[in-house]
Design a protein around this motif. Structure first.
Motif, mmCIF file in Angstrom:
data_model
loop_
_atom_site.group_PDB
_atom_site.id
_atom_site.type_symbol
_atom_site.label_atom_id
_atom_site.label_comp_id
_atom_site.label_asym_id
_atom_site.label_seq_id
_atom_site.Cartn_x
_atom_site.Cartn_y
_atom_site.Cartn_z
ATOM 1 N N TYR A 330 -31.685 -12.973 31.021
ATOM 2 C CA TYR A 330 -31.686 -13.606 29.698
ATOM 3 C C TYR A 330 -32.437 -12.737 28.681
ATOM 4 C CZ TYR A 330 -29.791 -18.129 31.234
ATOM 5 O OH TYR A 330 -28.987 -19.126 31.691
ATOM 6 N N ALA A 331 -33.560 -12.175 29.113
ATOM 7 C CA ALA A 331 -34.365 -11.365 28.197
ATOM 8 C C ALA A 331 -33.622 -10.111 27.741
ATOM 9 C CB ALA A 331 -35.683 -10.983 28.865
ATOM 10 N N ALA A 332 -32.641 -9.659 28.545
ATOM 11 C CA ALA A 332 -31.861 -8.487 28.159
ATOM 12 C C ALA A 332 -30.937 -8.779 26.974
ATOM 13 C CB ALA A 332 -31.036 -7.993 29.351
ATOM 14 N N GLU A 333 -30.697 -10.072 26.707
ATOM 15 C CA GLU A 333 -29.913 -10.456 25.529
ATOM 16 C C GLU A 333 -30.878 -10.618 24.358
ATOM 17 O OE1 GLU A 333 -28.152 -10.809 22.862
ATOM 18 O OE2 GLU A 333 -26.437 -11.271 24.159
ATOM 19 N N MET A 334 -30.972 -9.600 23.522
ATOM 20 C CA MET A 334 -31.927 -9.604 22.423
ATOM 21 C C MET A 334 -31.295 -9.958 21.084
ATOM 22 S SD MET A 334 -34.218 -6.269 23.490
ATOM 23 C CE MET A 334 -32.787 -5.218 23.795
ATOM 24 N N HIS A 335 -29.974 -10.112 21.084
ATOM 25 C CA HIS A 335 -29.278 -10.366 19.830
ATOM 26 C C HIS A 335 -29.639 -11.739 19.254
ATOM 27 C CE1 HIS A 335 -26.323 -8.895 17.039
ATOM 28 N NE2 HIS A 335 -25.634 -10.023 17.075
ATOM 29 N N TRP A 336 -29.922 -12.717 20.149
ATOM 30 C CA TRP A 336 -30.220 -14.080 19.688
ATOM 31 C C TRP A 336 -31.648 -14.476 20.046
ATOM 32 C CZ3 TRP A 336 -25.797 -14.278 17.314
ATOM 33 C CH2 TRP A 336 -24.623 -13.842 17.932
ATOM 34 N N ALA A 337 -32.549 -13.517 20.155
ATOM 35 C CA ALA A 337 -33.882 -13.756 20.707
ATOM 36 C C ALA A 337 -34.657 -14.863 19.992
ATOM 37 C CB ALA A 337 -34.700 -12.464 20.687
ATOM 38 N N ASP A 338 -34.394 -15.090 18.711
ATOM 39 C CA ASP A 338 -35.156 -16.082 17.957
ATOM 40 C C ASP A 338 -34.543 -17.482 18.000
ATOM 41 O OD1 ASP A 338 -37.024 -14.195 17.190
ATOM 42 O OD2 ASP A 338 -35.886 -13.613 15.397
ATOM 43 N N GLU A 339 -33.393 -17.622 18.641
ATOM 44 C CA GLU A 339 -32.739 -18.931 18.723
ATOM 45 C C GLU A 339 -33.430 -19.801 19.777
ATOM 46 O OE1 GLU A 339 -30.443 -20.059 16.786
ATOM 47 O OE2 GLU A 339 -30.021 -18.199 15.690
ATOM 48 N N PRO A 340 -33.463 -21.137 19.572
ATOM 49 C CA PRO A 340 -34.179 -22.041 20.500
ATOM 50 C C PRO A 340 -33.749 -21.885 21.957
ATOM 51 C CG PRO A 340 -33.593 -23.215 18.501
ATOM 52 C CD PRO A 340 -32.934 -21.875 18.400
ATOM 53 N N PHE A 341 -32.443 -21.768 22.211
ATOM 54 C CA PHE A 341 -31.986 -21.628 23.595
ATOM 55 C C PHE A 341 -32.595 -20.402 24.247
ATOM 56 C CE2 PHE A 341 -29.237 -19.755 26.777
ATOM 57 C CZ PHE A 341 -28.846 -20.832 27.565
ATOM 58 N N TRP A 342 -32.548 -19.279 23.567
ATOM 59 C CA TRP A 342 -32.996 -18.019 24.157
ATOM 60 C C TRP A 342 -34.511 -17.937 24.251
ATOM 61 C CZ3 TRP A 342 -29.391 -15.409 26.598
ATOM 62 C CH2 TRP A 342 -28.057 -15.704 26.270
#
Length: 445
Positions: A330-342
């Motif tokens: 999950y941490a490798a997905e940085m495009h949505w890092a500030d979204e609540p889910f991520w």
């Protein structure tokens, strides 16, 4: 009294029964086949386990491997393929494999479990005709999945997510393909076949469902609207072919995974995040790992405590590694890092207390291991990376190698190989590994 009763009719129950039958351990299976349709991907590791256990009926369902594509962190890459199955048909095929292996199967719904004064179990269950039946067992294997009654409070429970799955017609016909895509509110897995039938699952926070008044179809559509690459690949003219189905998702380690006269296998022991597709693999690997435990309990009861320690430590360490692997993915997905889910799914988990003490540096220690189908104690090398220990490197028993080095410090690989009946180059590689762990000062020549 039956020596062993397995509760459940899913992959964990069937695979455990088949694995035991191959070791001449008889078991009765009591469970009811699932009726709720679900689509699931199987990795090559699962296929290898099915082959190892001789599951011909299940293997016959698989067909060709599906092409797999992942869109993660704004990068689209091709990954190892997977096999896609309908769980109702797959579970039924595994039960046929169990029957072919000589397993005694009962179509039954468990109504009550009771512990006897002799330490055994009384299982009261309802058969297909609605009649109440009773089966007594010395050992109970709980394989009824994450809905199995708890024996104790959960040791660890991660955040709850929701998986919403829906089937569509009208997709663009193409070679069998699965596709993973991240989006602001979660991630999606979809599969499409050459006939244009598609199944798309989205994983979101429960708040995403609550935001549309609990309407599952609307919640699925809202998530689908956030996808970009998957709709383009599947086609933009998808037509719903049924209602949306929901299920809860939570990484959880159950309490009391093993105890006097019982064990839990598969999702009944722990559940992982579905992102990694580990569910079926955990059922298969857990079933195979349970065989030496059960074999020891039934045939070497004096070693019960050691066998329980082995299984408990295995479950704890595997669960911890799966949770951390999911978090890192999950941490490798940085495009949505500030979204609540991520933000939620990348938080480091609060690790449950473990029976294994933390290991700061590599050292030799005595640990329970599998040997000739039983649980025994042997010397292994434990480390932070391998808390349960490493016994063999290139086929060389590290504990025995260390004993020889202690007795004859200047002995070279050739002489050690003669003592161990092993090639000198394999001994040299094991020595170099010990040197890398700072357990010997030189690897020898």
């Amino acid at each position: 009294m039956n020596p062993l009763v397995i509760l459940g009719a899913g992959p964990a129950a069937s695979l455990l029964a088949i694995a035991l039958a191959r070791h001449d351990i008889t078991a009765q299976v009591i469970g009811r086949l699932r009726t709720a349709s679900a689509v699931e991907g199987l990795s090559q590791r699962v296929v290898e386990a099915l082959r190892q256990l001789g599951c011909h009926e299940a293997l016959a369902l698989l067909g060709p491997r599906w092409h797999r594509v992942s869109s993660w962190n704004a990068q689209e890459v091709e990954m190892n393929g997977e096999f896609v199955v309908d769980r109702v048909a797959f579970d039924a095929a595994l039960l046929r494999d169990a029957k072919a292996a000589g397993v005694e199967l009962h179509d039954g719904l468990v109504r009550e479990l009771e512990r006897g004064d002799d330490g055994g179990w009384c299982v009261r269950w309802e058969d297909g005709d609605g009649r109440l039946q009773r089966t007594d067992a010395a050992l109970l294997a709980e394989c009824r999945g994450h809905t199995a009654p708890k024996m104790a409070p959960d040791r660890h429970a991660g955040p709850t997510l929701v998986s919403l799955g829906r089937t569509f017609d009208g997709a663009r016909p193409q070679p069998r393909t699965t596709f993973i895509e991240s989006f602001p509110s979660g991630w999606a897995w979809g599969g499409v076949d050459p006939q244009g039938c598609a199944h798309i699952q989205v994983v979101v926070q429960p708040a995403g469902v609550a935001a549309v008044g609990g309407d599952l179809d609307l919640a699925h559509a809202a998530a689908l609207a956030q996808l970009t690459r998957l709709p383009r690949r599947f086609g933009m003219q998808l037509k719903p072919a049924g209602a949306t189905r929901a299920r809860g998702i939570q990484a959880a380690l159950r309490g009391g995974v093993v105890g006097d006269g019982y064990l839990r296998v598969g999702d009944a022991a722990y559940t992982c995040d579905p992102l990694s597709g580990h569910g079926m693999f955990e059922a298969a690997s857990g079933a195979i790992a349970a065989v030496p435990f059960i074999n020891t309990l039934l045939r070497r009861p004096a070693q019960t405590a050691l066998a329980q320690r082995y299984l408990r430590e295995r479950i704890e360490t595997v669960f911890a590694s799966r949770v951390e692997a999911a978090r890192q993915h999950y941490a490798a997905e940085m495009h949505w890092a500030d979204e609540p889910f991520w933000r939620q799914v990348t938080q480091p988990p609060a690790a449950p207390s473990s029976a294994l003490a933390p290991v700061a540096t590599a050292a030799f220690a005595t640990r329970p291991v599998v040997e000739d189908g039983f649980i025994v104690e042997r010397r292994v090398v434990v480390s932070a990376e391998h808390p349960r220990g490493v016994r063999f490197i290139d086929g060389i028993d590290l504990g025995r190698l260390d004993e020889l080095l202690q007795a004859r410090p200047q002995t070279g690989p050739s002489d050690i190989g003669q003592h161990l009946h092993a090639p000198a180059d394999a001994v040299a590689r094991a020595l170099r590994w010990l040197q890398a762990q700072s357990l010997i000062t030189r690897a020898g020549h």
